[in-house]
Motif scaffolding. Structure first.
Motif, short mmCIF file in Angstrom:
data_model
loop_
_atom_site.label_atom_id
_atom_site.label_comp_id
_atom_site.label_asym_id
_atom_site.label_seq_id
_atom_site.Cartn_x
_atom_site.Cartn_y
_atom_site.Cartn_z
N UNK A 24 -49.75 -83.67 82.91
CA UNK A 24 -50.94 -84.22 82.23
C UNK A 24 -52.24 -83.61 82.75
N UNK A 25 -52.13 -82.62 83.64
CA UNK A 25 -53.30 -81.94 84.19
C UNK A 25 -54.26 -82.95 84.83
N UNK A 26 -53.67 -83.85 85.62
CA UNK A 26 -54.46 -84.94 86.20
C UNK A 26 -55.12 -84.58 87.54
N UNK A 27 -54.74 -83.46 88.14
CA UNK A 27 -55.36 -83.05 89.41
C UNK A 27 -56.76 -82.55 89.14
N UNK A 28 -57.68 -82.82 90.06
CA UNK A 28 -59.06 -82.41 89.89
C UNK A 28 -59.22 -80.90 89.97
#
Length: 223
Positions: A113-117
Motif C-alpha cells: 500500500x506504499x504506506x512507508x514515509x
C-alpha cells in the motif's frame, strides 16, 4: 554340568518327599530329630533356606540403597532443571516467532500500500525483520540441540545409575555368599535354598537361617 546338578538336586528332593509321604501314611509315631533325607552313602543331608529379610536388614544394603536413591534424586533434579529452562526458552521462542509473523505481515501490507514515509524507512524495517528472522533461525537450532543434549544427559545418567546399581548388587551378593559360606562350613550345611528364587514351596521356620546370616553380615560390616 548345570543340568546334571539340577537333576541331582531334584532327585534328592523327590526322594525326601517320597519318604515323608511314606512315614505319614505308615503311622503317627513320635517325632524324631533324626534327618530323613540321606545321600547314597546314608549320610544325612542338611538343607536350610533364607528369605528377603537378608536384604531388608543388612546394614550395608540399607546404606547402599540410600546412596543410590540419593543419586537418583540428584540425577532427576539435574535433568528436570535443564528441561524446565528449555521449556521456558521454547515458550519465549514461540512468542517471538508469533510476533515476527505479525510484523512481517504488517511490513508486506505497508509495502503493497506504499504506506512507508520513505524508501529508506522501508529498507530499515526490512533489514530489521531480516535480522530477526536469522536470530529466530539460530534460536530454533539452539533449542533443538539443547533438547538433544538433555536427552543424551538423561540417558547417560540412567546408564550410570544402572551400572552403579549392578556394582552394588554384585557387592551385596558377594558379601551374602561369603556369610553363607561361613555358616555352611560351621554347621556342615549341604544345601542353602532361596525362598524367592527356587522351587521352595514350604520350609519350617526353624530351617530359616536368615537371621543368623544377617547377624554374620552386620557383625562383619561393623568391623
Amino acid at each position: 554340568m548345570k543340568n546334571y546338578t539340577s537333576y541331582v538336586i531334584d532327585s534328592i528332593l523327590a526322594v525326601c518327599i517320597i519318604i515323608l509321604f511314606a512315614l505319614f501314611v505308615k503311622s503317627k509315631k513320635v517325632e524324631t530329630k533324626q534327618p530323613i533325607c540321606r545321600n547314597a552313602d546314608g549320610q544325612p543331608i542338611n538343607i536350610v533356606y533364607v528369605d528377603t529379610t537378608i536384604i531388608k536388614e543388612y546394614n550395608l544394603a540399607k546404606e547402599l540403597n540410600e546412596i543410590l536413591t540419593k543419586k537418583q534424586g540428584e540425577s532427576k533434579a539435574q535433568v528436570d532443571a535443564k528441561a524446565k529452562k528449555w521449556e521456558n526458552d521454547k515458550i519465549k521462542f514461540e512468542s517471538s516467532k508469533e510476533k515476527f509473523a505479525k510484523e512481517y505481515q504488517s511490513f508486506e501490507k505497508k509495502i503493497q500500500t506504499n504506506a512507508f514515509l520513505s524508501e529508506d524507512r522501508a529498507r530499515q524495517e526490512g533489514q530489521r525483520l531480516e535480522q530477526e528472522y536469522q536470530r529466530l533461525g539460530q534460536e530454533e537450532l539452539r533449542l533443538a540441540q539443547e533438547q538433544q543434549s538433555i536427552q543424551i544427559l538423561e540417558a547417560e545418567l540412567a546408564q550410570n545409575l544402572m551400572i552403579e546399581n549392578q556394582q552394588m548388587n554384585n557387592r551385596l551378593n558377594d558379601s551374602i555368599m561369603n556369610a553363607i559360606n561361613i555358616y555352611k562350613e560351621k554347621y556342615d550345611i549341604d544345601f542353602v535354598l532361596n525362598e524367592d528364587f527356587s522351587s521352595l514351596l514350604y520350609g519350617k521356620p526353624e530351617y530359616n537361617i536368615s537371621k543368623e546370616i544377617i547377624d554374620i553380615l552386620n557383625s562383619r560390616y561393623s568391623k
